[in-house]
Design an enzyme around this catalytic site. Structure first.
Site, PDB file in Angstrom:
ATOM      1  N   GLU A  47     -10.590 -12.691  23.766  1.00 15.71           N
ATOM      2  CA  GLU A  47      -9.996 -11.400  23.416  1.00 15.71           C
ATOM      3  C   GLU A  47     -10.858 -10.760  22.319  1.00 15.71           C
ATOM      4  O   GLU A  47     -11.483 -11.461  21.519  1.00 15.71           O
ATOM      5  CB  GLU A  47      -8.583 -11.677  22.913  1.00 15.71           C
ATOM      6  CG  GLU A  47      -7.782 -10.505  22.413  1.00 15.71           C
ATOM      7  CD  GLU A  47      -6.439 -10.957  21.835  1.00 15.71           C
ATOM      8  OE1 GLU A  47      -5.516 -10.132  21.846  1.00 15.71           O
ATOM      9  OE2 GLU A  47      -6.315 -12.111  21.368  1.00 15.71           O
ATOM     10  N   LYS A 119      -3.072  -5.915  27.481  1.00 19.75           N
ATOM     11  CA  LYS A 119      -2.156  -6.932  26.960  1.00 19.75           C
ATOM     12  C   LYS A 119      -0.713  -6.422  26.955  1.00 19.75           C
ATOM     13  O   LYS A 119      -0.420  -5.358  26.403  1.00 19.75           O
ATOM     14  CB  LYS A 119      -2.605  -7.280  25.539  1.00 19.75           C
ATOM     15  CG  LYS A 119      -1.886  -8.426  24.866  1.00 19.75           C
ATOM     16  CD  LYS A 119      -2.538  -8.655  23.507  1.00 19.75           C
ATOM     17  CE  LYS A 119      -1.969  -9.829  22.769  1.00 19.75           C
ATOM     18  NZ  LYS A 119      -2.662 -10.011  21.462  1.00 19.75           N
ATOM     19  N   CYS A 157      -3.834 -13.851  25.236  1.00 18.25           N
ATOM     20  CA  CYS A 157      -3.403 -14.412  23.952  1.00 18.25           C
ATOM     21  C   CYS A 157      -1.882 -14.539  23.798  1.00 18.25           C
ATOM     22  O   CYS A 157      -1.275 -15.442  24.357  1.00 18.25           O
ATOM     23  CB  CYS A 157      -4.020 -13.594  22.820  1.00 18.25           C
ATOM     24  SG  CYS A 157      -3.988 -14.437  21.210  1.00 18.25           S
TER      25      CYS A 157
END
Length: 275
Positions: A47, A119, A157
């Protein structure tokens, strides 16, 4: 390549990105070359792979770029040169004043950008607030691509702490899930990281490849886990390193035959009404 014979050599890259895009791209190139030399066909960077500040803020937003911007152009050129598929996190411009998007892009040799994923769950935890500076991705079809016959899902993540994200990818046919991350160091955080990566593999009977930032901000410990929860390759606190492992469809099918948990479950995953 099709059927049970499908296999794919996957590499995760671990390093500590900073606010210099060109320097970050040079590190990605150096590590991707090392991975390709070891036979990797799919290379996954963390990321915020091309631009990172330890806390999100105006500098991060100012560095945002479109999906045809310099990061994707450079990553596509690297994929073409090495003949690999490449996945990495960028900061994407949204057109919204003061906020960007935390986006993972996938590029393929000779094709350029083949997928992008924003995300879904922003990191508003452990004292940080991504949502002050970033917009979350919209809930849409799971991000799944095919690489050399293997179905590959993408998440990011903090999404790891929401098991339904990976379950939706499994339902969409993913046999391997990529989790580019910047997992911040802290008390018990490395334990959380390894446990959650392993759990997502075990409960969905698929492979998970999870690259993280190296210290001092990230926890490191990038790893690739198989459908039985075995770490096929892992890294410690190395500043710049590569881990490579082979993903095999036959292994997914074997494990799902022995442990048909996906088939036996009694609940669906549905979006939550934000109201």
């Amino acid at each position: 390549m099709s059927g049970a014979s499908a296999s794919l050599a996957v590499a995760v890259l671990q390093y500590a990105p900073g606010p210099d895009r060109e320097q970050n791209l040079a590190v990605i190139a150096r590590l991707a070359e090392r991975a390709a030399a070891r036979g990797a066909e799919l290379v996954v960077a963390p990321e915020y792979a091309t631009f990172f500040t330890s806390k999100p803020g105006p500098e991060l937003v100012a560095a945002a770029e479109p999906l045809d911007g310099p990061s994707v152009v450079a990553l596509s050129a690297l994929a073409d040169r090495l003949g690999i598929h490449l996945v990495a996190g960028i900061v994407e411009a949204t057109g919204e004043t003061g906020r960007a998007a935390n986006t993972v892009v996938a590029v393929a040799p000779g094709e350029g950008l083949v997928a992008s994923y924003r995300k879904l769950h922003l990191y508003d935890a452990f004292g940080d607030r991504e949502s002050d500076w970033l917009v979350p991705g919209e809930i849409s079809d799971p991000c799944v691509i095919e690489v050399r016959g293997i179905r590959v899902g993408i998440q990011t993540c903090y999404d790891l702490r929401f098991p339904e994200v990976t379950r939706r990818l499994a339902d969409a046919g993913a046999e391997l899930v990529l989790v580019p991350s910047e997992w911040v160091r802290g008390p018990l955080k490395e334990h959380h990281w390894r446990t959650l990566v392993t759990a997502r593999a075990l409960e969905n009977t698929l492979y998970v490849a999870a690259p993280d930032h190296a210290p001092p901000v990230g926890a490191g410990s990038s790893l690739i886990v198989d459908p039985m929860g075995t770490a096929l390759a892992s890294l410690g606190e190395h500043r710049e390193e590569v881990a490579v492992a082979t993903v095999e469809r036959s292994r997914v099918e074997e494990v799902r035959e022995r442990n048909p948990a996906l088939r036996l479950r009694r609940f669906r995953v549905v979006p939550v009404d934000p109201a």
